[in-house]
Design a protein around this motif. Structure first.
Motif, short mmCIF file in Angstrom:
data_model
loop_
_atom_site.label_atom_id
_atom_site.label_comp_id
_atom_site.label_asym_id
_atom_site.label_seq_id
_atom_site.Cartn_x
_atom_site.Cartn_y
_atom_site.Cartn_z
N PHE B 44 0.28 12.60 -10.30
CA PHE B 44 0.53 13.92 -11.05
C PHE B 44 -0.70 14.07 -12.04
CE2 PHE B 44 4.98 12.40 -10.08
CZ PHE B 44 5.27 13.28 -9.32
N TYR B 45 -1.97 14.41 -11.27
CA TYR B 45 -3.19 14.88 -12.22
C TYR B 45 -3.94 15.67 -11.03
CZ TYR B 45 -6.47 11.76 -9.81
OH TYR B 45 -7.32 10.82 -9.11
N GLU B 46 -5.05 16.63 -11.60
CA GLU B 46 -5.74 17.31 -10.89
C GLU B 46 -7.07 16.95 -11.05
OE1 GLU B 46 -5.29 21.64 -11.39
OE2 GLU B 46 -3.23 21.18 -12.49
N LYS B 47 -7.86 16.90 -9.86
CA LYS B 47 -9.44 16.64 -10.12
C LYS B 47 -9.98 18.07 -10.40
CE LYS B 47 -9.40 12.65 -7.13
NZ LYS B 47 -9.79 11.74 -6.06
N LEU B 48 -10.78 17.95 -11.21
CA LEU B 48 -11.67 19.07 -11.65
C LEU B 48 -13.14 19.09 -11.27
CD1 LEU B 48 -9.63 20.01 -14.85
CD2 LEU B 48 -9.35 20.82 -12.96
#
Lengths: 298, 373
Positions: B44-48
């Motif tokens: 539950f995380y996004e790569k930016l």
């Protein structure tokens, strides 16, 4: 904390152009910074104005960025050498940060000998954190016993960096490394937390000097190292007023950003709000126009 | 607790168990240990761009640069990948009565293998376990326990459930989920003791593998959450609604702090909300506050205040209202809301009498909601 709002910037052009930093030149930068800051001609008198001979001095560095973007070991050791020239005892000085692991990763060799300059982290045997939290305004933290027990005077020897949340990380925010729970104080651009931490007695009562490592400045996308946005400035920034010193550091970052065509931190909505708060708490001057800024070269 | 006690509890020794200490008894001096961190990629995380990430686990949505940690202090961005530093790093481990969590309508009289890692995603000024919740994982001693080892330890210690508790289990989400799956394979159930600061998507994933959730509802005021919890009320209420909608067993605890969250009008408002959104059968526990951590300037909650709020909640229509942290109080026990008979008598964490038969009142046959033995 000291009241003078004089800030001294000392640059040494070319100091980074050799494979190894010229330590003599680095020490000359420090001597110039301290003497201009105190309006003394000799380093002994300058040191005497800031510290007492019996002081046990903590040099709080910032090693979170590893070897590429931490307070450089050459600088920390040069500062201790100059302070010793000024009359302080090396055995009464400690270069410190949160952990031994981070110190090593940043290039420091740990030292714990009784008769020498000491270099260790709060997690070293015999150190640690206080066991009871200190509650001050919005801060509730365990403070490093290096700060509370070992030292009688503190120097914030911080690396100057852009910071995605705080706007700028410099001398004041460096003290986040003196408490056990800095992760709890990054909301709302670290405001009022940075200011309140510096106003808390363990820090306010002992802080004497800020020195910003601006040899290389990460002016964008900090606090991590991104070489495309890191610029050699080859300078050090000295101040007795922690707010004034960080304000000058911020202005330097803004100049670099403007020169590269980047929006200002204000335009990005993340100026270091905590500086105004710090001023309101009586910690120093955050109005650049009211500062006496001296620029010197060695 | 010494390392060997952990290992005994985990079933790695044939020695009998040592007496179990309270969570506070498990603490180690800070700053005296080497880092023992895991490096398991977070969920539950996004790569930016530029090696930055955004954590979507809890409502803080921490946006972090490289080498930075989230508010919880136990999840770190390293080179644009977000890692859990506490997967399998257990800093507190006990066999506790399930009543201690507290769960009063879930397998009463049984023991729960209870564990925690360091860290929390809020910062309550009144935290009762701050020495492990409000620290970084480097600052407490931890023992490595795989999910399978936890399940085995529960089995070996005759615990029908594993409880994720003491700190905030949401911050060790990956470990909790994997351990729950391992426990279920052995027929062991899973219970979660949480502040409810979790986003809907991970909560949905959690609900699929656990059997009961106790939410600490710390106030019914956003201002209180902002000033004393460093969190938000709204997402907690949303989490409570979702848990109820998914029919996972739910109990609510409300720590009553003198002068700060003990206003009768607010309690009435909260009870009305609970009845509307969750129903009148949700157990509500009013717990007694003791001065701790950053709130040492207040006295313990007067028992009379707890009794007043208990009466308010009953008046509003909640059927199962309890008073906690007052050993021996009659409101520790469960009474049939229809015939008034004593059904489960509790003294402290001990069940002295049990008058349910197949989930019904032995006297009037009314169905009593819960997960019973």
């Amino acid at each position: 904390m000291a009241q003078s709002s004089k800030v001294v910037i000392v640059r040494a052009k070319g100091i980074l152009s050799t494979t190894q930093i010229d330590l003599k030149r680095l020490q000359a930068m420090i001597i110039k910074g301290l003497t201009w800051l105190t309006a003394e001609s000799k380093v002994e008198r300058a040191v005497e104005k800031i510290f007492s001979p019996s002081d046990r001095v903590g040099i709080k560095i910032n090693t979170i960025g590893g070897r590429l973007l931490s307070t450089s070991p050459e600088l920390a050791l040069s500062l201790s050498t100059v302070l010793a020239q000024g009359g302080l005892l090396e055995r009464n000085m400690v270069v410190w940060d949160r952990t031994n692991r981070e110190l090593r990763a940043a290039g420091y060799s740990l030292q714990t000998s009784r008769d020498k300059l000491k270099i260790f982290g709060t997690d070293a045997a015999g150190a640690g954190y206080e066991t009871e939290p200190l509650s001050f305004r919005n801060i509730g933290s365990l403070y490093s016993t290096i700060l509370t027990n070992f030292v009688t005077a503190s120097i914030s020897l911080a690396i100057l960096k852009d910071h995605g949340l705080a706007g700028v990380t410099a001398g004041m925010k460096n003290y986040f490394g003196a408490i056990h729970n800095p992760n709890k104080y990054h909301d709302n651009h670290c405001d009022p937390f940075v200011a309140e931490l510096c106003a808390s007695p363990p820090i306010k009562d002992k802080h004497r000097l800020t020195v910003l490592d601006a040899l290389v400045v990460q002016y964008h996308k900090g606090p991590a190292y991104h070489p495309q946005w890191a610029e050699p400035f080859e300078g050090l920034i000295f101040g007795l007023d922690p707010v004034a010193t960080d304000t000058v550091g911020w202005s330097l970052i803004e100049k670099m950003r403007a020169a590269k065509g980047l929006p200002s931190l204000k335009e990005e909505g993340r100026p270091p709000f905590y500086l105004e708060t710090a001023k309101s708490l009586g910690l120093g001057e955050s109005d650049l126009s009211r500062l006496q800024i001296i620029e010197e070269q060695v | 607790m010494k390392r060997r006690h952990f290992l005994q509890l985990a079933g790695f020794s044939c020695l009998p168990l040592s007496p179990i200490k309270s969570a506070a008894g498990l603490l180690f001096p800070l700053g005296q240990n080497q880092a023992n961190l895991s490096k398991v990629e977070a969920r539950f995380y996004e790569k930016l761009p530029d090696r930055e990430i955004k954590c979507n686990l809890c409502p803080r949505f921490c946006h972090l640069g490289d080498k930075e940690r989230g508010y919880c202090g136990v999840r770190e961005n390293d080179g644009g990948i977000y890692y859990s530093l506490v997967y399998g790093k257990v800093c507190a481990l006990n066999v506790d009565p399930i009543e201690k969590k507290p769960f009063f309508h879930f397998l009463p009289g049984t023991q729960a293998l209870s564990l925690a890692t360091a860290g929390c995603n809020v910062n309550c000024k009144f935290c009762q376990n701050w020495q492990i919740s409000q620290v970084r994982p480097e600052q407490v001693e931890a023992v490595d326990l795989s999910p399978q080892a936890v399940a085995l330890a529960a089995e070996n210690n005759s615990c029908p459930s594993v409880a994720y508790t003491y700190t905030e289990p949401v911050i060790f989400f990956e470990y909790m989920v994997d351990t729950s799956i391992a426990a279920r394979k052995k027929g062991i159930r899973n219970v979660v003791v949480t502040g409810g600061h979790i986003n809907p998507e991970p909560l949905e994933a959690l609900i699929k593998v656990v059997d009961a959730i106790k939410v600490d509802l710390k106030s019914f005021s956003e201002a209180f959450y902002k000033d004393y919890v460093r969190g938000e009320l709204k997402p907690v209420l949303e989490a409570i609604k979702l848990i109820n909608q998914r029919k996972t067993w739910l109990e609510i605890v409300y720590l009553v702090i003198p002068t700060l969250n003990d206003q009768e009008s607010m309690i009435r408002q909260m009870c009305r909300w609970l009845i509307k959104e969750v129903g009148e059968d949700v157990p509500l526990h009013f717990s007694r506050f003791h001065p701790m951590y950053l709130l040492k300037n207040l006295p313990p909650t007067p028992v009379s205040t707890l009794e007043k709020l208990h009466a308010v909640a009953r008046e509003e229509g909640l059927r199962y209202v309890y008073i906690g942290n007052v050993p021996g109080h009659k409101a520790e026990s469960t009474y049939c809301p229809f015939c008034g008979q004593l059904l489960i008598e509790r003294i402290g964490y001990k069940v002295e009498r049990f008058e349910l038969r197949n989930g019904r009142c032995r006297f009037c046959q009314a169905v009593i909601p819960g997960i019973w033995v």
